[in-house]
Design an enzyme around this catalytic site. Structure first.
Site, PDB file in Angstrom:
ATOM      1  N   ASP A  55      30.671  43.531  76.138  1.00 20.62           N
ATOM      2  CA  ASP A  55      31.322  44.547  76.974  1.00 20.62           C
ATOM      3  C   ASP A  55      30.344  45.292  77.876  1.00 20.62           C
ATOM      4  O   ASP A  55      30.581  46.457  78.211  1.00 20.62           O
ATOM      5  CB  ASP A  55      32.061  45.588  76.114  1.00 20.62           C
ATOM      6  CG  ASP A  55      33.278  45.047  75.399  1.00 20.62           C
ATOM      7  OD1 ASP A  55      33.574  43.856  75.558  1.00 20.62           O
ATOM      8  OD2 ASP A  55      33.935  45.827  74.687  1.00 20.62           O
ATOM      9  N   CYS A  90      36.867  39.602  74.833  1.00 20.04           N
ATOM     10  CA  CYS A  90      35.737  39.007  74.112  1.00 20.04           C
ATOM     11  C   CYS A  90      35.922  37.540  73.743  1.00 20.04           C
ATOM     12  O   CYS A  90      35.197  36.668  74.217  1.00 20.04           O
ATOM     13  CB  CYS A  90      35.473  39.802  72.834  1.00 20.04           C
ATOM     14  SG  CYS A  90      35.272  41.577  73.087  1.00 20.04           S
ATOM     15  N   ASN A 343      32.269  40.195  78.999  1.00 18.85           N
ATOM     16  CA  ASN A 343      33.152  40.785  80.003  1.00 18.85           C
ATOM     17  C   ASN A 343      32.614  42.150  80.378  1.00 18.85           C
ATOM     18  O   ASN A 343      31.721  42.684  79.721  1.00 18.85           O
ATOM     19  CB  ASN A 343      34.593  40.899  79.475  1.00 18.85           C
ATOM     20  CG  ASN A 343      34.677  41.529  78.092  1.00 18.85           C
ATOM     21  OD1 ASN A 343      34.849  40.825  77.099  1.00 18.85           O
ATOM     22  ND2 ASN A 343      34.513  42.834  78.012  1.00 18.85           N
TER      23      ASN A 343
END
Length: 601
Positions: A55, A90, A343
């Site tokens: 993330d 994810c 991501n």
């Protein structure tokens, strides 16, 4: 990106460290080789170290707070400023990364069963059809530590064991995101708890141990290192005994930094961009209904952001330790180091709580830095790359044949290859998501833990002439953003409340929308080369390779009369073909063409 990375920044970062006593392939690409005699382990094939964070944002400047990443990777490698994940979540993103296939072709579309997670990866037959297996077939030893996939648990890690690894030490659910109570599972041994130690510190120790093993084996190697930073911290009472909770029952809190980093960067806040907690709504669907955040919520989210920066310091130190160990072994110059994340992330953008899962730039445009033999140093590339390209790239590095079913293209890693790609590489990115959008921050009356209507197909088209974002939601609402004039994606040109220009990208608005809709219609269930060369599916003669080409007036009648509009039949939590609306099929589309189509297309 480098505006904060200055002498003042070094003072604010490095001096606190000292106070704590811390010492710091494409077609034209061929594998580089190490000259015999360098170090104690000469080899003809390069090594690969792949660092995958969780993330990590690009658009909130997280890399500016990582001096070792700058020192060892950015200053010695190439940064790809237009690198995108294709699913901003994810597990689907990681499966895409390791298989070279879009999520609609892996059918791993969520983080937990029935639509995602490690059990779905296995049930889809992917456990023997992903990168480590192919690397071993090419003569490489393969090692991995950290998070592999979601729903890879203390109960199912051996049902079956993840294939393809010479040595592994996996971080397992439900302890994956519990920073101070992680559990790891080594090779085929039972899981071991590391309660009381910071998860990233444990991963650094394990990564260096696997690196030593790899070096001693005297074979070329791949080492994957996947810390959870800067993902949110997750906890539930059921986790303590290895149990699982429904997402609504889990407590999300800001990530937890190591104690030595707990007071760094006081005063740092989410950058106040035009789309941060804006006065007017933006986007479509559930996002456009969000109220402006209160000051209390903004303050909490700033703290959330600060904790992310602090947690990334352990990753930064880990990068330094790995590079230092490679250098001491004498193999640094023959090792590719790739740094990326699964991501991106948003905090306050478009009034949203901390999370990912959208197709806004904050969620999909992510860091990718590559250092290695022949890779240009201190360079930045603007070619379009995606996570579907990474498996082909890694196989290209080791000299292995590329698979015909890859949905991506190898990324060029030489000066010559990068220059050529500016002229020849595609300009589009396919983005897709199914199911819910989570809220990893505060749960509010106006903002629950989950928004369930977050299924969509989206498209990014980027060139020197235009910069567009187009999306179709499962309720068939549409979005179009001209990011040349609206980089924050605040004005949805297709929403009735907005005043749309007559022309964008040098053409009438309705013509651009028709081309984008047709392009996304092809891409939403594309396979293999159709994913990288979708215009050829629409224009079989091969004389259309870009949006600019497709906007030629001679194609107007085709796009007005023959093309099929993308639409969903219904919203679903996963990829169910009968919910996805009409599908592109070459034969069906070509049969509707004018009989002389091949002559004039």
């Amino acid at each position: 990106m480098g505006s904060l990375y200055s002498s003042l920044f070094l003072a604010t970062v490095c001096l606190p460290y000292l106070a704590y006593g811390i010492v710091f392939g494409p077609d034209n690409q061929k594998p580089m080789s190490l000259k015999d005699g360098q170090g104690s382990q000469a080899r003809s094939q390069p090594n690969i170290v792949f660092i995958l964070t969780d993330d990590q944002d690009l658009h909130m400047n997280s890399l500016d707070y990582m001096p070792f990443v700058h020192k060892h990777l950015i200053n010695h490698g190439t940064s790809f400023k237009r690198h995108f994940c294709t699913t901003a979540l994810c597990c689907p993103s990681r499966v895409t990364l390791w298989t070279g296939k879009a999520a609609h072709n892996t059918n791993v579309t969520n983080v937990v069963p029935p639509y995602g997670g490690y059990p779905k990866f296995v049930s889809q037959g992917l456990n023997d059809k992903y990168l480590p297996v192919w690397l071993q077939e090419s003569g490489y030893n393969t090692y991995y530590t950290g998070k592999l996939f979601n729903a890879h648990t203390v109960n199912n890690y051996d049902s079956p064991h993840a294939a393809g690894w010479t040595g592994s030490d996996f971080l397992l659910d439900p302890f994956t995101y519990w920073y101070m109570n992680s559990t790891y599972q080594r090779n085929h041994d039972p899981p071991v708890s590391f309660e009381g130690r910071h998860s990233v510190d444990v991963i650094q120790e394990k990564a260096l141990g696997l690196l030593d093993e790899a070096f001693e084996a005297k074979k070329p190697f791949f080492l994957g290192v996947a810390p959870v930073s800067p993902h949110a911290n997750l906890w539930s009472p059921k986790f303590k005994d290895g149990g699982h909770s429904e997402l609504e029952e889990i407590e999300f809190t800001p990530p937890v930094p190591a104690e030595r980093h707990a007071k760094l960067f006081e005063g740092a806040k989410v950058p106040r961009t035009a789309n941060f907690n804006p006065d007017k709504p933006s986007g479509a669907s559930w996002i456009r209904k969000l109220p402006k955040q209160s000051q209390e919520t903004v303050d909490y989210n700033d703290h959330f952001y600060l904790q992310r920066l602090r947690t990334l310091q352990s990753v930064d130190e880990m990068v330094d330790s790995i590079v230092s160990r490679l250098e001491a072994m004498g193999i640094l110059d023959n090792t590719y180091i790739i740094y990326t994340t699964d991501n991106g992330y948003h905090i306050g953008h478009h009034r949203m709580q901390p999370a990912k899962q959208c197709s806004f730039e904050e969620d999909i445009n992510i860091p990718l830095i590559v250092r290695g033999p022949g890779v240009p140093k201190k360079a930045t590339s603007g070619i379009v790359t995606t996570h579907t390209d990474l498996a082909p790239t890694l196989l290209g590095i080791v000299g292995a044949p590329l698979r015909e079913d890859f949905d991506g293209l190898a990324i060029p890693l030489t000066e010559e290859g990068l220059a050529q790609a500016i002229e020849t590489r595609h300009e589009h990115v396919t983005v897709e998501h199914w199911g819910f959008a989570s809220n990893e921050g505060q749960v509010l009356d106006s903002y629950p833990r989950l928004h369930t209507n977050n299924t969509y197909k989206a498209l990014r088209v980027v060139s020197e002439s235009y910069n567009l974002h187009y999306q179709v939601w499962c309720n068939n609402e549409r979005e179009l953003h001209d990011m040349t004039t609206d980089p924050g994606q605040m004005v949805n040109l297709l929403h009735p409340d907005e005043k749309a220009p007559e022309r964008i990208a040098g053409a009438p608005l309705e013509k651009v929308v028709a081309r984008l809709d047709s392009l996304l219609f092809v891409l939403k269930t594309c396979k293999a080369q159709t994913c990288t060369h979708p215009w050829k599916a629409l224009h079989p003669a091969g004389n259309v390779e870009s949006l600019r080409d497709a906007l030629s007036p001679r194609f107007d009648s085709f796009y007005e009369e023959k093309s099929r509009k993308i639409e969903f039949d219904r919203c679903e939590m996963g990829f169910l073909l009968d919910a996805e609306g009409p599908q592109f099929k070459d034969e069906a589309l070509l049969s509707s063409f004018d009989s002389r189509w091949q002559e004039w297309s």
